[in-house]
Design an enzyme around this catalytic site. Structure first.
Site, PDB file in Angstrom:
ATOM      1  N   GLU A  42      29.079  43.739  49.396  1.00  0.00           N
ATOM      2  CA  GLU A  42      29.381  44.660  48.263  1.00  0.00           C
ATOM      3  C   GLU A  42      28.729  43.761  47.208  1.00  0.00           C
ATOM      4  O   GLU A  42      27.810  44.354  46.147  1.00  0.00           O
ATOM      5  CB  GLU A  42      29.683  45.477  48.394  1.00  0.00           C
ATOM      6  CG  GLU A  42      29.672  46.945  49.843  1.00  0.00           C
ATOM      7  CD  GLU A  42      28.508  47.168  49.088  1.00  0.00           C
ATOM      8  OE1 GLU A  42      27.627  47.000  48.592  1.00  0.00           O
ATOM      9  OE2 GLU A  42      28.109  47.549  50.222  1.00  0.00           O
ATOM     10  N   TYR A 125      31.292  51.238  40.780  1.00  0.00           N
ATOM     11  CA  TYR A 125      30.488  50.960  42.424  1.00  0.00           C
ATOM     12  C   TYR A 125      31.221  50.354  43.626  1.00  0.00           C
ATOM     13  O   TYR A 125      31.477  50.414  44.535  1.00  0.00           O
ATOM     14  CB  TYR A 125      28.969  50.389  41.920  1.00  0.00           C
ATOM     15  CG  TYR A 125      28.382  49.667  43.418  1.00  0.00           C
ATOM     16  CD1 TYR A 125      27.833  50.941  43.511  1.00  0.00           C
ATOM     17  CD2 TYR A 125      29.012  48.869  43.762  1.00  0.00           C
ATOM     18  CE1 TYR A 125      27.197  50.596  45.131  1.00  0.00           C
ATOM     19  CE2 TYR A 125      28.299  48.390  45.294  1.00  0.00           C
ATOM     20  CZ  TYR A 125      27.041  49.462  45.845  1.00  0.00           C
ATOM     21  OH  TYR A 125      26.407  49.494  46.535  1.00  0.00           O
ATOM     22  N   ASP A 143      24.777  52.463  42.389  1.00  0.00           N
ATOM     23  CA  ASP A 143      23.744  51.554  42.043  1.00  0.00           C
ATOM     24  C   ASP A 143      22.724  52.024  41.655  1.00  0.00           C
ATOM     25  O   ASP A 143      21.662  52.716  41.690  1.00  0.00           O
ATOM     26  CB  ASP A 143      23.818  50.132  43.339  1.00  0.00           C
ATOM     27  CG  ASP A 143      23.018  51.051  44.410  1.00  0.00           C
ATOM     28  OD1 ASP A 143      22.376  51.375  45.123  1.00  0.00           O
ATOM     29  OD2 ASP A 143      22.491  49.782  45.974  1.00  0.00           O
TER      30      ASP A 143
END
Ligand code: SF4
Length: 368
Positions: A42, A125, A143
């Site tokens: 990520e 996020y 996102d």
């Protein structure tokens, strides 16, 4: 925003999940349930395309397969494995956060929002993505893909660059998560945004949500999301010295590299000494002056070496590099200082460098 009822939300989720189960890409981080490895993916995927990330993630995980391995690694080695991915503060923050996980949570990535959000560099996020994907916690992970998809499905004409909009999109994304399906649902939204509801020319004709999409119904899919124009990056002229020290014999020749400060742009990376050009001065005079000031070094500027350009989010470098030679004698074999070194040309690849300086190093080594 968010005039969506439970039935509509369930229908969107059902269609997205069905599409995802059939079409999801086989990505290496989807084959693991390890929260640390998912976290690395990520972080790498922020601002970076999947195709670019795959080899980086694979190499990184081979070298640092666990929290323990990354926590114990020298920062310079971590940066070397990140070299070319850009946004290097991500790597530094990741390592700091992993060390915090080791110290505070016994090496287990925390599974609550409060704990994971307290780690260095972990914003909403990343927290939402790791918790939902790895632990199936029903939290949103909004996102750019998710902003785009939701603004189109629900025809939301709000400027997504405003912080207030983020909150609203997060609430909407959270509302859509079907019970017990946070992991797959969040991934389906991201995947859908990356492959179907793409930024330019979304693939509406093959879209499973076409009949539910309000932007499509109004023919507005190409106009969304609304995003205020960013200021163009500021252009600066940079002069770089490829300063050699030796008798011209390739084996004995060393070149000066300098480590950037530990804070700010490209923090901690190595590069050839570079300075913002002084208007009105000749490049040779300017470089001689800067190197004398900063390193107490007298050099001769021999010839132009290369021009390079690089754009960061807020800056554009116009870089001119010159071949230079040290005048007089200097000890060439020792480390000159913590933040600068004379290095044999063949060993430049051992030092983490930004993309532009890597290219200069390769030119110098005759590799390109
Ligand atoms: S119909 Fe088009 S704009 Fe709407 S969700 Fe599908 S791909 Fe996106």
């Amino acid at each position: 925003m968010g005039n969506v009822n439970r039935k509509e939300a369930a229908e969107i989720a059902r269609k997205l999940l069905a599409w995802y189960h059939e079409h999801k890409r086989d990505l290496p981080w989807r084959r693991t349930g390890d929260p640390y490895q998912i976290w690395v993916s990520e972080v790498m995927l922020q601002q970076t395309r999947v195709e670019t990330v795959i080899p980086y993630w694979t190499r990184f995980i081979q070298r640092f397969p666990t929290i323990e391995a990354l926590a114990a690694a020298p920062e310079e080695e971590v940066l070397k494995f990140w070299e070319g991915l850009g946004y290097y503060s991500r790597a530094r923050n990741l390592q700091t956060a992993v060390r915090e996980v080791q110290e505070r949570y016994g090496g287990r990535v925390p599974d609550t929002l409060a704990e994971i959000s307290s780690l260095s560099g972990v914003g909403p996020y990343t927290a939402g993505a790791v918790l939902s994907i790895a632990y199936n916690v029903p939290l949103p992970a909004v996102d750019g893909n998710v902003f785009r998809v939701l603004s189109r499905i629900f025809l939301i004409e709000e400027d997504v660059s405003k912080p207030a909009a983020r909150k609203k999109f997060e609430s909407l994304a959270e509302f859509l998560i079907p019970p017990g399906e946070a992991s797959d649902f969040n991934q389906s939204l991201m995947e859908f945004g990356a492959t179907i509801c793409i930024p330019k020319h979304p693939r509406c004709l093959s879209c499973p949500l076409q009949t539910l999409c309000k932007a499509y119904a109004e023919g507005m899919q190409e106009d969304l999301p609304i995003k205020a124009k960013k200021k163009p990056p500021r252009a600066i002229d940079i002069l770089t010295g490829i300063v050699r020290n030796g008798d011209g014999n390739r084996d004995g020749e060393r070149v000066l590299i300098v480590r950037r400060p530990q804070e700010g742009l490209l923090a901690g990376l190595w590069e050839f000494p570079s300075f913002e050009a002084t208007p009105g001065k000749s490049p040779a005079e300017d470089l001689q002056h800067s190197l004398r000031q900063q390193f107490a070094m007298t050099i001769q500027v021999e010839q132009h070496f290369a021009n390079m350009q690089h754009t960061f989010s807020h800056l554009h470098w116009n870089l001119q590099a010159y071949s230079c030679r040290l005048s007089g004698t200097v000890e060439t074999t020792v480390t000159a200082a913590d933040n600068w070194r004379w290095v044999p040309v063949g060993q430049l690849g051992d030092f983490p460098m930004s993309a532009v300086h890597q290219k200069l190093a390769k030119l110098l080594q005759g590799l390109v």
